[in-house]
Design an enzyme around this catalytic site. Structure first.
Site, PDB file in Angstrom:
ATOM      1  N   HIS A   1      19.611 -10.163  14.332  1.00 58.24           N
ATOM      2  CA  HIS A   1      18.590 -10.755  13.461  1.00 58.24           C
ATOM      3  C   HIS A   1      19.030 -10.706  11.991  1.00 58.24           C
ATOM      4  O   HIS A   1      19.015 -11.732  11.292  1.00 58.24           O
ATOM      5  CB  HIS A   1      17.273  -9.983  13.648  1.00 58.24           C
ATOM      6  CG  HIS A   1      16.132 -10.513  12.840  1.00 58.24           C
ATOM      7  ND1 HIS A   1      15.077 -11.196  13.392  1.00 58.24           N
ATOM      8  CD2 HIS A   1      15.863 -10.448  11.507  1.00 58.24           C
ATOM      9  CE1 HIS A   1      14.224 -11.536  12.452  1.00 58.24           C
ATOM     10  NE2 HIS A   1      14.675 -11.090  11.290  1.00 58.24           N
ATOM     11  N   GLU A   2      19.433  -9.531  11.531  1.00 62.09           N
ATOM     12  CA  GLU A   2      19.809  -9.390  10.123  1.00 62.09           C
ATOM     13  C   GLU A   2      21.093 -10.158   9.815  1.00 62.09           C
ATOM     14  O   GLU A   2      21.221 -10.756   8.736  1.00 62.09           O
ATOM     15  CB  GLU A   2      19.969  -7.907   9.761  1.00 62.09           C
ATOM     16  CG  GLU A   2      18.743  -7.050  10.015  1.00 62.09           C
ATOM     17  CD  GLU A   2      17.479  -7.557   9.334  1.00 62.09           C
ATOM     18  OE1 GLU A   2      17.578  -8.325   8.356  1.00 62.09           O
ATOM     19  OE2 GLU A   2      16.373  -7.197   9.785  1.00 62.09           O
TER      20      GLU A   2
ATOM     21  N   PRO B   1       0.824  -1.209   0.000  1.00 59.24           N
ATOM     22  CA  PRO B   1       0.000   0.000   0.000  1.00 59.24           C
ATOM     23  C   PRO B   1       0.859   1.259   0.000  1.00 59.24           C
ATOM     24  O   PRO B   1       1.921   1.304   0.610  1.00 59.24           O
ATOM     25  CB  PRO B   1      -0.795  -0.118   1.314  1.00 59.24           C
ATOM     26  CG  PRO B   1      -0.797  -1.576   1.633  1.00 59.24           C
ATOM     27  CD  PRO B   1       0.518  -2.099   1.145  1.00 59.24           C
TER      28      PRO B   1
ATOM     29  N   HIS C   1      20.294 -13.797   9.159  1.00 58.88           N
ATOM     30  CA  HIS C   1      19.853 -14.054   7.783  1.00 58.88           C
ATOM     31  C   HIS C   1      21.053 -14.225   6.859  1.00 58.88           C
ATOM     32  O   HIS C   1      21.095 -15.139   6.023  1.00 58.88           O
ATOM     33  CB  HIS C   1      18.999 -12.882   7.275  1.00 58.88           C
ATOM     34  CG  HIS C   1      17.601 -12.855   7.786  1.00 58.88           C
ATOM     35  ND1 HIS C   1      16.730 -13.919   7.655  1.00 58.88           N
ATOM     36  CD2 HIS C   1      16.902 -11.865   8.410  1.00 58.88           C
ATOM     37  CE1 HIS C   1      15.556 -13.594   8.184  1.00 58.88           C
ATOM     38  NE2 HIS C   1      15.642 -12.369   8.653  1.00 58.88           N
TER      39      HIS C   1
ATOM     40  N   GLY D   1       2.246   4.186  -4.807  1.00 62.17           N
ATOM     41  CA  GLY D   1       2.027   5.078  -5.945  1.00 62.17           C
ATOM     42  C   GLY D   1       1.370   4.437  -7.148  1.00 62.17           C
ATOM     43  O   GLY D   1       1.597   4.889  -8.282  1.00 62.17           O
TER      44      GLY D   1
END
Length: 421
Positions: A237-238, A28, A241, A31
């Site tokens: 956390h990152e 959402p 990954h 554009g």
């Protein structure tokens, strides 16, 4: 499409050589409506707008279909023209209709198909549709010859944010100050940026003068600073990954970022991000799909390994790690015949994370089991490579942004250290 429409109007090509439809999809506020308006303006064509909700507001089924027909007739009367259909997912998918409303909804879809690609054709009308949920649209609407081109609109990067602000503010060019300000608005949608520009112009009107960059700065929400504990958690956390992904794919590249300071917006507040650069495989096996699930759950697994539990950042919304993993586990079990049963239960295009709740209990248990196994696998891989995890976490905490090359260098350095032991 813009070039083809111009050539068709000049007589260089025929209408049969122009794409008939375009689906714009994405989160959402990215554009989609503005894109349709800009496309019509660039092509110099009239724009006719409609939505299922507007058609529905006309009354009962007969009124709805009459309103739909009137929309297409209006576009036909101004041809060549662009017809913009907003929130196309509201039309639904005939394979999902159930109960007493199924016949009603099916007639709506069938009539739209007739309007778009019926015996009479749609003349020189390009249908541009927008949705946040492309998987909820009847596939017949999206096939070639109908709404055939599909374009995803993602959140803008720093340069794009600066250009969006420049446009809405009416500035002639992008200054270094505007570029610096836009860089601080990671995660803001085009809709958020447009609202910010309106606020800035309102500030200027109150002072009875043209809009300046200072008005934009004054309109910004207060800068928020994350606690050291939260920044550390997001970094872990990152980094999780990245470590698991690089262990599972030799040709993968990963860039990392974390936000210590950010300006909140009504849209998503993305505090950290891992960006993956990897060619899509020609085919998937169960192993490759399990690797995707493992990598998706690695952030939560890193939090649990280092901090004892993972946070709500792994789930809670569409596009989250857990939603992504659930969707792929559901594909394994219910669509690709890679689970305990070869039963084909769902088309791959119909699968969302919520789909798992509607499957038989044995399938739900198997999906949950796959995710638990891959979560444990990610945690085990991280526990074997804690040195690399710590190295990436510390560098991310220090720099807040790590390029794919920097991540690869840190990963190789940590891996070499482990091999020497």
């Amino acid at each position: 499409m813009t070039e083809d429409l111009a050539k068709e109007r000049s007589g260089e090509i025929g209408w049969q050589d122009v794409d008939r439809g375009l689906l714009i999809y994405g989160p959402p506020g990215t554009g989609k409506t503005f894109f349709a308006t800009a496309l019509a303006r660039s092509c110099g064509l009239p724009l006719v707008t409609a939505s299922v909700s507007k058609w529905q507001s006309a009354g009962h089924l007969g009124d709805l279909l009459a309103a739909m027909k009137a929309t297409f007739e209006k576009a036909r009367s101004q041809q060549p023209s662009i017809l913009f259909l907003d929130e196309l997912d509201s039309i639904g998918d005939r394979t999902r209709f159930k109960g007493e409303h199924g016949v009603y909804s099916t007639q709506v879809v069938n009539y739209l198909l007739e309007c778009i690609d019926g015996v009479e054709g749609r003349d020189k009308i390009v249908v541009v549709a927008a949705t946040n949920f492309p998987e909820a649209i009847d596939p017949a609407l999206l096939r070639s010859g109908r709404i055939e081109r599909h374009v995803r609109l993602d959140l803008p990067d720093a340069d794009e944010r600066a250009d969006i602000l420049r446009f809405h503010l009416g500035f002639a060019c992008i200054s270094d100050e505007l570029r610096s300000l836009a860089a601080d608005l990671d995660g803001w949608t085009p809709a958020d940026l447009e609202r910010l520009a309106r606020d800035a112009k309102r500030h200027a009107r109150a002072k009875e003068r043209p809009t300046r960059l200072a008005d934009l700065a004054d309109a910004l929400p207060p800068l928020r600073t994350l606690s050291d504990e939260t920044v550390a958690r997001v970094s872990i956390h990152e980094a999780g990954h990245a470590v698991v992904t690089l262990l599972l794919w030799s040709d993968m590249k990963v860039a990392l970022s974390v936000r210590r300071n950010y300006r909140p917006t009504a849209s998503t507040e993305r505090l950290g991000h891992a960006r993956f650069f990897h060619p899509d495989p020609e085919v998937h096996t169960r192993e490759s799909m399990e690797n995707l699930i493992c990598g998706a759950l690695a952030g939560a697994a890193a939090e649990e390994l280092v901090l004892g539990a993972h946070s709500n950042g792994a789930g809670g919304r569409q596009g989250s790690d857990i939603e992504y993993a659930t969707r792929f586990a559901t594909l394994i079990v219910a669509s690709y015949g890679m689970g305990e049963s070869l039963l084909f239960a769902l088309e791959e295009t119909k699968i969302e994370a919520s789909t798992a709740r509607r499957l038989p209990s044995p399938m739900q248990s198997e999906i949950s089991g796959i995710m638990r196994k891959q979560f444990d696998r990610a945690k085990a891989l991280l526990s074997q490579h804690v040195t690399i995890l710590k190295s990436l976490t510390d560098s991310l905490l220090e720099k807040e942004n790590l390029t794919a090359d920097e991540v690869a260098t840190l990963f190789r350095g940590g891996a070499s250290t482990i091999l020497k032991r």
